[in-house]
Scaffold this motif. Structure first.
Motif, PDB file in Angstrom:
ATOM      1  N   LEU A  89       0.807  -1.222   0.000  1.00  0.00           N
ATOM      2  CA  LEU A  89       0.000   0.000   0.000  1.00  0.00           C
ATOM      3  C   LEU A  89       0.839   1.271   0.000  1.00  0.00           C
ATOM      4  CD1 LEU A  89      -2.614  -1.118   2.685  1.00  0.00           C
ATOM      5  CD2 LEU A  89      -2.523  -1.686   0.240  1.00  0.00           C
ATOM      6  N   GLY A  90       2.041   1.204   0.590  1.00  0.00           N
ATOM      7  CA  GLY A  90       2.870   2.398   0.697  1.00  0.00           C
ATOM      8  C   GLY A  90       4.071   2.139   1.580  1.00  0.00           C
ATOM      9  N   ASP A  91       4.615   3.221   2.143  1.00  0.00           N
ATOM     10  CA  ASP A  91       5.847   3.138   2.920  1.00  0.00           C
ATOM     11  C   ASP A  91       5.625   3.503   4.382  1.00  0.00           C
ATOM     12  OD1 ASP A  91       7.338   2.521   0.627  1.00  0.00           O
ATOM     13  OD2 ASP A  91       7.681   4.637   0.180  1.00  0.00           O
ATOM     14  N   ARG A 101       5.336   6.668  -2.303  1.00  0.00           N
ATOM     15  CA  ARG A 101       4.058   7.296  -1.973  1.00  0.00           C
ATOM     16  C   ARG A 101       2.991   6.210  -1.816  1.00  0.00           C
ATOM     17  NH1 ARG A 101       2.633  11.120  -6.748  1.00  0.00           N
ATOM     18  NH2 ARG A 101       0.843  11.453  -5.369  1.00  0.00           N
ATOM     19  N   LEU A 102       1.749   6.621  -1.657  1.00  0.00           N
ATOM     20  CA  LEU A 102       0.646   5.660  -1.660  1.00  0.00           C
ATOM     21  C   LEU A 102       0.575   5.003  -3.038  1.00  0.00           C
ATOM     22  CD1 LEU A 102      -1.853   4.753   0.138  1.00  0.00           C
ATOM     23  CD2 LEU A 102      -3.178   6.399  -1.210  1.00  0.00           C
ATOM     24  N   THR A 103       0.574   3.684  -3.074  1.00  0.00           N
ATOM     25  CA  THR A 103       0.552   2.981  -4.353  1.00  0.00           C
ATOM     26  C   THR A 103      -0.863   2.969  -4.935  1.00  0.00           C
ATOM     27  OG1 THR A 103       0.067   0.841  -3.357  1.00  0.00           O
ATOM     28  CG2 THR A 103       2.406   1.480  -3.518  1.00  0.00           C
ATOM     29  N   GLN A 104      -0.977   2.472  -6.154  1.00  0.00           N
ATOM     30  CA  GLN A 104      -2.302   2.323  -6.752  1.00  0.00           C
ATOM     31  C   GLN A 104      -3.148   1.333  -5.954  1.00  0.00           C
ATOM     32  OE1 GLN A 104      -3.871   4.004  -9.357  1.00  0.00           O
ATOM     33  NE2 GLN A 104      -2.109   5.327  -8.912  1.00  0.00           N
ATOM     34  N   ALA A 105      -2.508   0.279  -5.436  1.00  0.00           N
ATOM     35  CA  ALA A 105      -3.226  -0.662  -4.574  1.00  0.00           C
ATOM     36  C   ALA A 105      -3.653   0.042  -3.288  1.00  0.00           C
ATOM     37  CB  ALA A 105      -2.355  -1.872  -4.258  1.00  0.00           C
ATOM     38  N   GLY A 106      -2.764   0.890  -2.759  1.00  0.00           N
ATOM     39  CA  GLY A 106      -3.104   1.649  -1.558  1.00  0.00           C
ATOM     40  C   GLY A 106      -4.281   2.581  -1.802  1.00  0.00           C
ATOM     41  N   LEU A 107      -4.283   3.235  -2.950  1.00  0.00           N
ATOM     42  CA  LEU A 107      -5.402   4.119  -3.291  1.00  0.00           C
ATOM     43  C   LEU A 107      -6.703   3.333  -3.366  1.00  0.00           C
ATOM     44  CD1 LEU A 107      -6.516   6.858  -4.243  1.00  0.00           C
ATOM     45  CD2 LEU A 107      -5.834   6.221  -6.575  1.00  0.00           C
ATOM     46  N   PRO A 127       5.555  10.302   5.468  1.00  0.00           N
ATOM     47  CA  PRO A 127       4.866  11.558   5.141  1.00  0.00           C
ATOM     48  C   PRO A 127       4.198  11.528   3.773  1.00  0.00           C
ATOM     49  CG  PRO A 127       6.939  12.045   6.222  1.00  0.00           C
ATOM     50  CD  PRO A 127       6.919  10.558   6.000  1.00  0.00           C
ATOM     51  N   ALA A 128       4.890  11.006   2.755  1.00  0.00           N
ATOM     52  CA  ALA A 128       4.313  10.982   1.416  1.00  0.00           C
ATOM     53  C   ALA A 128       3.095  10.066   1.357  1.00  0.00           C
ATOM     54  CB  ALA A 128       5.364  10.537   0.393  1.00  0.00           C
ATOM     55  N   THR A 129       3.212   8.876   1.972  1.00  0.00           N
ATOM     56  CA  THR A 129       2.077   7.947   1.973  1.00  0.00           C
ATOM     57  C   THR A 129       0.906   8.530   2.749  1.00  0.00           C
ATOM     58  OG1 THR A 129       3.545   6.016   1.807  1.00  0.00           O
ATOM     59  CG2 THR A 129       1.337   5.632   2.673  1.00  0.00           C
TER      60      THR A 129
END
Length: 266
Positions: A89-91, A101-107, A127-129
């Protein structure tokens, strides 16, 4: 800390085992399942301990947003997207970034959680995620156990900028984290709570999670809750404000997550 990555299906199997244990507590009548904000009063009326099922770390989803609906059906009402490892999902905030950052799966998971009416938790997210999550969510989010950088700094603390981004998105909340990082006792925890209140306002702070699973916790038993509340009142909070902090603000955001769901699952 993370020793190795999960094997395929391992995190999902672990989730199923653990949620089964929690559901067994409900079946045995030992806890009252809290699935809506109103269930807290129902648990009190029944004389039972209320339990809100949450999952720390979205690893069990394995990037599959359809599992959010299953978790909701299992009684889960909040997921902390990250925990001790970068996942699909992200970091995390305490390691080298892998996704950026937030991945497409995370979105997709954020959207699925909004759809279900599940509360999103960005504690542990980079922070980015976290910022991507805040932007993508149609409901307010929380950071269940954090603090802001100030006299003490830590890789697990966040900037004032991020704190305000969380609280300004529909009234999100920050959980005052009782970790012994820069503090050593309940008085220090009261001071830390007021640092959050001064930064974002009384309507956006709640009692943090991670009581007995963090570094040298200064609040590790609910038997100390009256002492903590007494400290808040002694420092100048009114009773109504203290009530917001120890329950009211969290229940408000839990209700908001469900109320804003387009077609909340039942």
């Amino acid at each position: 800390t993370t020793v190795r990555d999960f094997e395929p299906g391992e995190a999902w199997a672990s989730y199923q085992r653990q949620i089964g244990h929690l559901q067994a507590l409900v079946a045995a009548g030992l806890v009252f399942p809290v699935k809506t904000a109103g269930d807290v009063e129902a648990a009190r009326a029944a004389g039972k301990v209320g339990a809100i099922f949450t999952v720390e770390g979205g690893d069990f989803l394995e990037g599959k947003p359809e599992r959010v609906a299953q978790a909701f059906a299992d009684g889960v009402r909040s997921i902390t997207l990250m925990h001790y490892r970068n996942n699909e999902l992200g970091d995390i905030m305490t390691g080298a970034p892998r996704n950026g950052r937030l991945t497409q799966a995370g979105l997709a998971v954020v959207k699925a959680m909004n759809q279900a009416g599940m509360l999103i938790d960005v504690a542990h997210a980079s922070p980015a995620t976290a910022m991507d999550t805040i932007s993508a969510s149609t409901a307010p989010v929380m950071a269940s156990h954090i603090h802001i950088h100030g006299m003490t700094r830590s890789p697990r603390f966040i900037s004032l900028y991020m704190a305000k981004a969380i609280t300004e998105k529909g009234g999100g909340v920050l959980g005052a984290w009782p970790a012994g990082i820069g503090i050593t006792d309940l008085k220090g925890y009261v001071d830390r709570t007021f640092e959050l209140i001064d930064a974002v306002g009384i309507d956006h702070v709640c009692l943090g999670t991670d009581m007995d699973a963090n570094y040298k916790p200064v609040f590790d038993t609910y038997t100390n809750l009256p002492v903590y509340v007494a400290g808040l009142l002694e420092r100048g909070l009114r009773e109504g404000e203290a009530a917001k902090l120890v329950g009211g603000n969290f229940l408000r955001i839990l209700a908001a997550a469900g109320r804003l769901a387009p077609t909340a699952l039942k």
